[in-house]
Design a protein around this motif. Sequence first.
Motif, PDB file in Angstrom:
ATOM      1  N   SER A  42      33.672  38.897  29.814  1.00  0.00           N
ATOM      2  CA  SER A  42      35.988  39.034  30.220  1.00  0.00           C
ATOM      3  C   SER A  42      35.568  40.498  30.129  1.00  0.00           C
ATOM      4  N   PRO A  56      39.175  40.547  40.641  1.00  0.00           N
ATOM      5  CA  PRO A  56      39.196  39.102  39.680  1.00  0.00           C
ATOM      6  C   PRO A  56      37.544  39.015  38.975  1.00  0.00           C
ATOM      7  N   ARG A  57      36.633  39.379  39.963  1.00  0.00           N
ATOM      8  CA  ARG A  57      35.034  39.470  39.111  1.00  0.00           C
ATOM      9  C   ARG A  57      34.771  40.411  39.480  1.00  0.00           C
ATOM     10  N   LEU A  70      35.204  38.473  34.816  1.00  0.00           N
ATOM     11  CA  LEU A  70      36.234  38.303  34.776  1.00  0.00           C
ATOM     12  C   LEU A  70      37.492  38.802  34.687  1.00  0.00           C
ATOM     13  N   ARG A  71      37.677  39.061  35.725  1.00  0.00           N
ATOM     14  CA  ARG A  71      39.057  40.133  34.698  1.00  0.00           C
ATOM     15  C   ARG A  71      40.086  38.767  34.736  1.00  0.00           C
ATOM     16  N   THR A  72      40.441  39.607  33.208  1.00  0.00           N
ATOM     17  CA  THR A  72      41.363  38.349  32.707  1.00  0.00           C
ATOM     18  C   THR A  72      42.450  39.420  31.336  1.00  0.00           C
ATOM     19  N   ASP A  89      43.374  32.727  29.691  1.00  0.00           N
ATOM     20  CA  ASP A  89      43.811  32.786  30.978  1.00  0.00           C
ATOM     21  C   ASP A  89      41.872  32.936  31.009  1.00  0.00           C
ATOM     22  N   TRP A  92      40.869  29.552  31.947  1.00  0.00           N
ATOM     23  CA  TRP A  92      41.773  29.547  33.979  1.00  0.00           C
ATOM     24  C   TRP A  92      40.766  29.737  34.611  1.00  0.00           C
ATOM     25  N   GLN A  93      40.259  31.569  34.432  1.00  0.00           N
ATOM     26  CA  GLN A  93      39.248  31.959  35.436  1.00  0.00           C
ATOM     27  C   GLN A  93      37.584  31.599  35.348  1.00  0.00           C
ATOM     28  N   ARG A  96      37.814  29.168  38.067  1.00  0.00           N
ATOM     29  CA  ARG A  96      38.448  29.698  39.296  1.00  0.00           C
ATOM     30  C   ARG A  96      37.731  30.358  40.445  1.00  0.00           C
ATOM     31  N   MET A  97      36.880  30.591  39.145  1.00  0.00           N
ATOM     32  CA  MET A  97      35.363  31.055  39.570  1.00  0.00           C
ATOM     33  C   MET A  97      34.435  30.433  40.362  1.00  0.00           C
TER      34      MET A  97
END
Length: 422
Positions: A42, A56-57, A70-72, A89, A92-93, A96-97
């Motif tokens: 993160s 986001p990544r 991962l952007r959190t 979060d 969740w990321q 979604r990855m």
Amino acid sequence: MATIWYISKYVTPPGVAKVGARGFLLLREFVQMGHRALLITSDSNHLANVPKLTSPRKEEAIDGVDVHWLRTRKYTGARSLGRILSWFDFEWQIRRMPLEGLPKPDVVVVSSLSPLTIFNGLHLRRRFGCKLVFEIRDIWPLVLTTAGGISPRHPAVMFLAWVERLGYRRADLIVGTMPNLREHVAEVSSSVRPVACIPQGLDPGLLAPPEPLSDDYMEAHFPENKFVVCHAGSIGADNALETLLACARAMMDRQDIHFLLVGEGYLKDRFVAEAADLDNVSFAPGVPKKAVQSILQKVDLVYFAVHKSPMMRFGQSLNKVIDYMLSGKPVLASFTGFPSMINEAECGTYVPAEDVEALRAEILRYAALPAEDRAKLGARGRDWLMENRQYKDLARDYLHHMGLDGQGAAYETPRRKGSCDF
């Protein structure tokens, strides 16, 4: 060749981490042994100088390890609601990855501090049919009920206890940095999964000559012709420095002994104020990790402490002890719990946690020892560290427990005695 995924919100490369980078250093060794390693972490981490993500990544290769940032959600304090929300979060990321194009894992390691990553670990195991390792570096929720004083019946504690038991029951392997984790697993779960200890190791970057400190720094903070007892590291509640300061107050009659506290932390101002009348105590600013040995090599005795806590029955693996043993100085610990390293190396002693009189007596004993005897004690600690805490050996142990012996480079080197097997 096996592919190993390692998922942890707080694991970063050494150049980014403010404290030890154990997880990344293990992955780097896996790569050098012929495996493929992928780290998912993160950009929200108070323990590291993480990159600022504008998307986001972010993906990059560092020392052969594929790192996926991962952007959190960001947070402002280590003990804040925002930090807990950032945990959720991160999970969740991960969900979604995009996984297309990533190498199929043979093993997925989900590593705390947050235990919530076990959910994503279970999801990935179902998807890829791989092994799942549940790695424990902090015992949640025990840390909340012991150090935080929160009731075991608090809804958050009960939820985290359920998550913990789930991980112990469903993972293929449980790994802890603490040497007696197996006892805790047996107490809270009916799990019959194997438990292994892979502790903190010696960062090879610390073997280089230490970064020198300025003459002004040394002259301002190091007393001459005195026996110096040093604590180097964070100054917070977990460090139990009240015991050391009470001991200093009880030893005002020994002006040949001085107490030096090096570091920063949210309790530093309070302790500085409380010790204002003690001329045998001084505080020095924190220094970069690469300069810590420049301080430790100038003192006579290195010290750390913990509070009395049921959690200590399971032992600890502290970066501070690695730094201390590397310095070649004897180690004195105010610690009541499961012992490791210092007793194995015979390079120092334990006194009961929070026992000021026992600490005072032990400091006096060390001060009375000839310098050459203290040097022999310290040298034993450094030699033991070099023999037992190299990351190449810890990585080999880890691969053995994961069942990956022989799937990368050759592993002719026999496994070491005292490698924390259960």
